[in-house]
Design a protein around this motif. Structure first.
Motif, PDB file in Angstrom:
ATOM      1  N   HIS A   1      14.393 -13.257   7.205  1.00 32.32           N
ATOM      2  CA  HIS A   1      14.507 -14.032   8.439  1.00 32.32           C
ATOM      3  C   HIS A   1      15.746 -14.913   8.356  1.00 32.32           C
ATOM      4  O   HIS A   1      15.980 -15.577   7.357  1.00 32.32           O
ATOM      5  CB  HIS A   1      13.255 -14.896   8.628  1.00 32.32           C
ATOM      6  CG  HIS A   1      13.326 -15.771   9.826  1.00 32.32           C
ATOM      7  ND1 HIS A   1      13.180 -15.281  11.097  1.00 32.32           N
ATOM      8  CD2 HIS A   1      13.546 -17.095   9.954  1.00 32.32           C
ATOM      9  CE1 HIS A   1      13.296 -16.280  11.954  1.00 32.32           C
ATOM     10  NE2 HIS A   1      13.520 -17.387  11.287  1.00 32.32           N
TER      11      HIS A   1
ATOM     12  N   ASP B   1      17.522 -18.068  10.055  1.00 36.32           N
ATOM     13  CA  ASP B   1      17.498 -19.189  10.987  1.00 36.32           C
ATOM     14  C   ASP B   1      18.903 -19.355  11.512  1.00 36.32           C
ATOM     15  O   ASP B   1      19.859 -19.457  10.745  1.00 36.32           O
ATOM     16  CB  ASP B   1      17.069 -20.479  10.274  1.00 36.32           C
ATOM     17  CG  ASP B   1      15.603 -20.449   9.874  1.00 36.32           C
ATOM     18  OD1 ASP B   1      14.834 -19.702  10.514  1.00 36.32           O
ATOM     19  OD2 ASP B   1      15.251 -21.161   8.934  1.00 36.32           O
TER      20      ASP B   1
ATOM     21  N   GLU C   1      19.647 -24.289  14.532  1.00 34.67           N
ATOM     22  CA  GLU C   1      18.374 -24.914  14.922  1.00 34.67           C
ATOM     23  C   GLU C   1      17.478 -23.985  15.737  1.00 34.67           C
ATOM     24  O   GLU C   1      16.410 -24.392  16.179  1.00 34.67           O
ATOM     25  CB  GLU C   1      18.643 -26.194  15.715  1.00 34.67           C
ATOM     26  CG  GLU C   1      19.386 -27.252  14.922  1.00 34.67           C
ATOM     27  CD  GLU C   1      18.616 -27.722  13.692  1.00 34.67           C
ATOM     28  OE1 GLU C   1      17.404 -27.959  13.793  1.00 34.67           O
ATOM     29  OE2 GLU C   1      19.241 -27.839  12.623  1.00 34.67           O
TER      30      GLU C   1
ATOM     31  N   ARG D   1      15.021 -21.361  15.591  1.00 37.02           N
ATOM     32  CA  ARG D   1      14.170 -20.712  14.587  1.00 37.02           C
ATOM     33  C   ARG D   1      12.917 -20.071  15.177  1.00 37.02           C
ATOM     34  O   ARG D   1      12.357 -19.174  14.572  1.00 37.02           O
ATOM     35  CB  ARG D   1      13.756 -21.740  13.539  1.00 37.02           C
ATOM     36  CG  ARG D   1      14.921 -22.282  12.761  1.00 37.02           C
ATOM     37  CD  ARG D   1      14.458 -23.250  11.682  1.00 37.02           C
ATOM     38  NE  ARG D   1      15.603 -23.680  10.905  1.00 37.02           N
ATOM     39  CZ  ARG D   1      16.064 -24.915  10.869  1.00 37.02           C
ATOM     40  NH1 ARG D   1      15.466 -25.859  11.541  1.00 37.02           N
ATOM     41  NH2 ARG D   1      17.116 -25.204  10.146  1.00 37.02           N
ATOM     42  N   THR D   2      12.489 -20.570  16.325  1.00 31.64           N
ATOM     43  CA  THR D   2      11.224 -20.120  16.895  1.00 31.64           C
ATOM     44  C   THR D   2      11.409 -19.734  18.357  1.00 31.64           C
ATOM     45  O   THR D   2      12.409 -20.117  18.989  1.00 31.64           O
ATOM     46  CB  THR D   2      10.163 -21.247  16.827  1.00 31.64           C
ATOM     47  OG1 THR D   2      10.544 -22.288  17.739  1.00 31.64           O
ATOM     48  CG2 THR D   2      10.021 -21.805  15.405  1.00 31.64           C
TER      49      THR D   2
ATOM     50  N   ASP E   1      12.052 -22.765  20.351  1.00 29.86           N
ATOM     51  CA  ASP E   1      13.444 -23.226  20.257  1.00 29.86           C
ATOM     52  C   ASP E   1      14.323 -22.480  21.255  1.00 29.86           C
ATOM     53  O   ASP E   1      15.153 -23.081  21.941  1.00 29.86           O
ATOM     54  CB  ASP E   1      14.003 -22.999  18.846  1.00 29.86           C
ATOM     55  CG  ASP E   1      13.358 -23.861  17.788  1.00 29.86           C
ATOM     56  OD1 ASP E   1      12.786 -24.923  18.122  1.00 29.86           O
ATOM     57  OD2 ASP E   1      13.423 -23.457  16.609  1.00 29.86           O
TER      58      ASP E   1
END
Length: 146
Positions: A4, A6, A9, A11-12, A15
Motif C-alpha cells: 500500500h 500512502d 495525506e 490514505r483512505t 481522504d
C-alpha cells in the motif's frame, strides 16, 4: 505482493472524498477555471475505485457522465467507444441581460448530455457546478467516517 502506498495525506476513501469536496469548493470560487474542473472530475472519477464501488458507475448517470468527462479530459478526446454520456463540454459565454458594464462576460462550463443521459437526468445540459454538487451529494452516504 503489492504494498500500500500512502500518497502524502491521501490514505483512505474519506481522504479522497474530502479532496473532492475541497476541489468543488475551489471550483465554486472560480467556476470558469477549466484546470479546477479537470482536477475535480479526474479526482472524482477515482472515488468508485477507492470506495470499491466501481459497480455503481454503469448504473448511475451522474457517475457515467463524470467518467466520460474525466477520461475524455485526460486523453484529450471526448469521443470514446466506451463512453457515450457526453456529446460536448464547453465554456459557454453570456452577458446578463440589462447589465451595462462594457466588456462583462461570464463563462459557464457546460456539459451537453447524450439523449439517454439527458432523459435520465431530466435536462440536456448541466453546468459543472451543478454536476459537481450532485456528485458530492451522491457519494456522501458511501464514504466511511474518517
Amino acid at each position: 505482493m503489492s504494498t500500500h502506498l500512502d500518497f502524502f495525506e491521501l490514505r483512505t476513501p474519506a481522504d479522497l472524498f474530502r479532496k473532492v469536496e475541497g476541489d468543488l469548493r475551489a471550483l465554486e470560487m472560480a467556476p470558469s477555471d477549466v484546470r479546477l474542473a479537470f482536477n475535480f472530475f479526474v479526482t472524482a472519477e477515482h472515488l468508485p475505485d477507492w470506495l470499491n464501488r466501481r459497480d455503481l458507475v454503469k448504473k448511475n448517470c451522474l457517475l457515467r457522465i463524470v467518467s466520460h468527462l474525466a477520461n475524455g479530459a485526460k486523453h484529450f478526446v471526448l469521443d470514446d467507444v466506451r463512453h457515450k454520456s457526453v456529446t460536448k463540454a464547453e465554456a459557454s459565454r453570456y452577458v446578463e441581460e440589462g447589465y451595462v458594464e462594457e466588456g462583462y462576460v461570464a463563462d459557464v462550463l457546460e456539459v451537453h448530455l447524450s439523449p439517454d443521459e439527458a432523459k435520465e437526468l431530466g435536462q440536456p445540459v448541466i453546468d459543472v457546478l451543478s454536476l459537481g454538487r450532485k456528485l458530492v451529494q451522491f457519494w456522501r452516504p458511501y464514504v466511511p467516517a474518517a
